[in-house]
Write a protein that holds these residues in place. Structure first.
Motif: not given
Length: 530
Positions: A90-95, A144-150, A428-430, A436-440
């Motif tokens: 969430d801070k630096l980016g998913r990638k 990261l994988s869940a967030t990126i795909m969502s 990854a959806e809620l 989002r990434s932190t909560c996941h």
């Protein structure tokens, strides 16, 4: 209010890049599962090699505390990695942090197989050190994988795509059994040895534990590096998700350019609307606004994942101890070391292929039809039912290995056609994009805390293969699954709605929980402008 880039992503037709993203992210989970579960196929071999006591006439065995750490230390690392990489995502980016996880997995998988030491304790210490950091890298892959795909997927296929990424875990479990079975068979053919009852007591461990087996477990662990290494280049070529670039970095133009480059869609950049959108959602994880909007959801995702993983990891990590009781493998005093590993891996492969693997893909095919909520409820209930039957009818079932294996396999099937998949999808959806990434990660870390209960607690009940202890463990797991059933009511159905509608980022208010749980698509009542 919705931005054009978000609307375009939600309505984009399924394209080749979506499939590519599933494979790239999914290979991470293939590696995760292989690395986490292959240790179960070699742990008995480690005991024979390093903890034999001369004169006993029995094979060497890992002490209970050593076994717990060898099996469970990667889970401790996974929990830590989930929290760290989830926050960084969430801070630096998913990638930016996505490739770091793969590098750690590759290096630590290789180093695990090269574990050194002058004594049994020092070898196990080195192994546990590298498996902790292996788990740390694995942990980052979850959020990261869940967030990126969502954030890549459209709203009508999002659940299916996220579930498909996670389903690669099932493939990884199969390969953990297949690779261990194949290699142990090769070594067994090359280096045969007699059974214990055919040799003098004083020479039992020397004759029944082939010294060449010390290479076998190392090769099995090191092979976990190759799937991650194979996808590293493609993972680095993935662009940052459009949602992160637009909503977190505030660059709608770059988001439109990135998504337009990999998806066959035209996107308008709306920099003027972006500031208004961000201002409406400027609240942190530790705020009253988050608690009001998503507090119940976070409690729901963390508790259900925690309860699920107590059962799921207890099942997977203790198979080696339950198989002899089920009659699927011979007792350790009846076979040599390589034969024992071959039989354990073969049984693990059969259960995974007929129970674990189909469950994942049933979720992929039915999640958009039945919804996350129903699949999770049914899965928890059926797991509780079958584990309860195994526990209460254990004395009868242990004499009928085919019925035992069927019921045991069904618990795996409904774990994966159920909460093991949906607990990964829902976080990854809620939650809103900015956290989002932190909560996941928090939800996944709660799951790994449950896995540690299984590895350090429940596993102790099954370690000696005692009938009464396994029976108690099954009844305990049945109860935890039923608790998971009830805690599922804290989450809501997400199918068919955009991420911004689910999280309330687009200005829409949460619908009545009962309506959401039925899977009704409420997006038609949401006012949006593009």
């Amino acid at each position: 209010m919705a931005l054009a880039v978000l609307h375009a992503l939600d309505s984009a037709r399924t394209q080749w890049y979506h499939v590519t993203a599933i494979v790239i992210a999914g290979m991470g989970f293939f590696t995760d599962a292989y690395d986490l579960f292959c240790i179960s196929t070699v742990s008995k071999l480690l005991g024979r090699l390093y903890y034999y006591k001369p004169g006993t006439g029995k094979p060497g065995k890992l002490p209970q505390d050593v076994n717990n750490f060898v099996i469970g230390v990667a889970l401790v690392g996974t929990l830590s990695g989930q929290l760290v990489f989830g926050w960084l995502g969430d801070k630096l980016g998913r990638k930016k942090v996505y490739g770091i996880t793969l590098i750690m997995m590759v290096i630590c998988a290789i180093c695990s197989g090269l574990s050194f030491g002058s004594s049994a304790g020092s070898v196990m210490t080195t192994l546990c050190f590298f498996r902790f950091w292996l788990g740390f890298g694995i942990g980052g892959d979850y959020p990261l994988s869940a967030t990126i795909m969502s954030e890549y997927a459209n709203k009508m296929t999002r659940g299916m795509f996220i579930a498909a990424v996670f389903a690669m875990q099932g493939v990884g479990i199969i390969f953990a059994g297949l690779v261990s079975m194949t290699l142990s068979k090769i070594f067994l053919d090359l280096y045969p040895a007699p059974a214990f009852n055919a040799i003098p007591v004083d020479y039992s461990n020397v004759m029944s534990t082939q010294p060449q087996a010390d290479y076998l477990w190392r090769i099995v662990l090191m092979l976990g590096a190759f799937p991650a290494l194979a996808t590293f280049y493609w993972r680095m070529k993935m662009p940052e998700t459009g949602r992160y670039t637009a909503l977190i970095e505030g660059n709608a133009k770059q988001a439109a350019a990135d998504m337009g480059r990999v998806l066959d869609i035209e996107i308008q950049d709306e920099q003027d609307k972006l500031a208004q959108f961000k201002a409406a959602n400027d609240y942190s994880l530790f705020s009253g606004e988050f608690l009001r909007r998503h507090g119940k959801h976070l409690i729901g995702t963390t508790t259900t994942w925690f309860l699920l993983d107590i059962a799921f990891y207890s099942q997977n990590l203790t198979q080696k101890d339950i198989f002899p009781v089920m009659g699927l493998t011979q007792k350790d005093v009846e076979v040599n070391a390589l034969r024992e590993m071959f039989e354990t891996s073969r049984a693990m492969l059969v259960v995974a292929f007929f129970g674990t693997f189909p469950g994942y893909w049933f979720t992929v095919f039915f999640i958009e039809k039945l919804g996350r909520f129903k699949i999770q409820l049914v899965g928890f209930f059926m797991m509780s039912l079958f584990m309860g039957i195994i526990g209460y009818k254990y004395d009868d079932l242990k004499n009928n290995k085919y019925m035992f294996a069927t019921l045991y396999g069904l618990t795996f099937f409904f774990a994966n056609f159920g909460p093991n998949s949906t607990t990964f999808v829902l976080p990854a959806e809620l939650f809103p994009t900015r956290i989002r990434s932190t909560c996941h990660a928090l939800s996944a870390a709660a799951g790994k805390a449950g896995a540690m209960v299984g590895a350090f607690g429940v596993q102790n009940y099954t370690l000696d293969g005692k009938v009464k202890e396994i029976q108690k463990a099954m009844i305990f797991l049945a109860i935890t699954n039923m608790l998971g059933f009830f805690f599922t009511f804290l989450v809501t159905e997400t199918k068919g709605r955009s991420l911004e509608e689910i999280s309330g980022e687009d200005g829409s208010s949460d619908r009545d929980a009962g309506t959401q749980m039925t899977g009704t698509n409420t997006s038609a009542t949401t006012k949006t402008t593009y």
